[in-house]
Design an enzyme around this catalytic site. Sequence first.
Site, PDB file in Angstrom:
ATOM      1  N   ASP A  13       0.856  -1.171   0.000  1.00  0.00           N
ATOM      2  CA  ASP A  13       0.000   0.000   0.000  1.00  0.00           C
ATOM      3  C   ASP A  13       0.904   1.237   0.000  1.00  0.00           C
ATOM      4  O   ASP A  13       2.098   1.135   0.292  1.00  0.00           O
ATOM      5  CB  ASP A  13      -0.895  -0.029   1.249  1.00  0.00           C
ATOM      6  N   ASP A  15      -0.367   5.133   0.795  1.00  0.00           N
ATOM      7  CA  ASP A  15      -0.708   6.098   1.840  1.00  0.00           C
ATOM      8  C   ASP A  15      -0.612   5.447   3.213  1.00  0.00           C
ATOM      9  O   ASP A  15      -1.303   4.475   3.513  1.00  0.00           O
ATOM     10  CB  ASP A  15      -2.131   6.628   1.636  1.00  0.00           C
TER      11      ASP A  15
END
Length: 337
Positions: A13, A15
């Site tokens: 991922d 963010d």
Amino acid sequence: MKLIDQADGLLLDLDGVVYVGPDAVPGAVDVLRRISAHGTRVGYVTNNASRDAADVAGHIRAFGIACEPGQVITSADVAADWLAGRYPSGSPVLVVGGDGLHHAVERSGLRVVTEASQRPSAFVQGFGPDVGWRQLAEATYALRDQVTWVATNLDLTVPTPSGIALGNGALVQALVAATGRTPDAVTGKPAPQVFTFAARRWGMSRPLVIGDRLDTDIAGARAAGIPSLLVLTGVTSVSELLTAVPSERPDYIGARLDSIMDSHPAVETSVESCVQTSVGRWQASVGDGFLRLSGDGNPVDALRAAAGASWAAHDAGMIFDRQATVDQLLRLLDVDG
């Protein structure tokens, strides 16, 4: 064995794991360089549909990390692929979201429209910092005409340099409230296809998902049958981790991304008159209505032991107080929440 050696590829991922807003997560750049030197393949999978893969790759390169657009998959890419598989080329699609979503729909051969009066065949909604009332109003008009509704993701919040802000899921809920409908499809995490799509594209047979959110990254990995590592550099708090439901529990826990380079000792669990777990030199137990933690050594092992005990006790139907242990872990780990 180091955790990185158990996988032939990493699905990261962005963010809260690699960056928050324009800035890199402290320590993440050094770890990504070490991963590159190790030779493990890395792909980035994000629910943020507001930017193109090329823009995301440029953001990562700005930190001094090699990254090509082909190493990035956004929820916009998966949504556009979903629509292109169901509607003829050139079909009009109402798009509410950022440039990344508009461009993904265009690349799929569909035609972007911005008003319900243009009679779209479908409506796709993704995060965009400039999405406002007028765009959501057009979506409301289209949804009342019963067009297919695709949401790129349901993240209620997003991390920003100023704190946690509302995400696409919050705007989806606004349309749910206004129309009485729910999306016909959600293509981003926690939907499993975003991870299976990524692993297939990048030729990973033993991938590991790394994320900061229980309800998207970890839940999506579990739904896809892929092991996951949760890091605490994003939105998940210690308290939320200890109360995670089975479908959102990570296989591995680390304070930061550098935990990928560590071995992760197994959690040893005993459930008799009380629940007891041990990891390294830490022990956790649930009995007499409280979660307790004792020992010394690696603070992350303390968190792993506490999580294991809390989860096992919850599954056994026990009711207990966790707060004193949460406070103890916050001091040990030197993290917020």
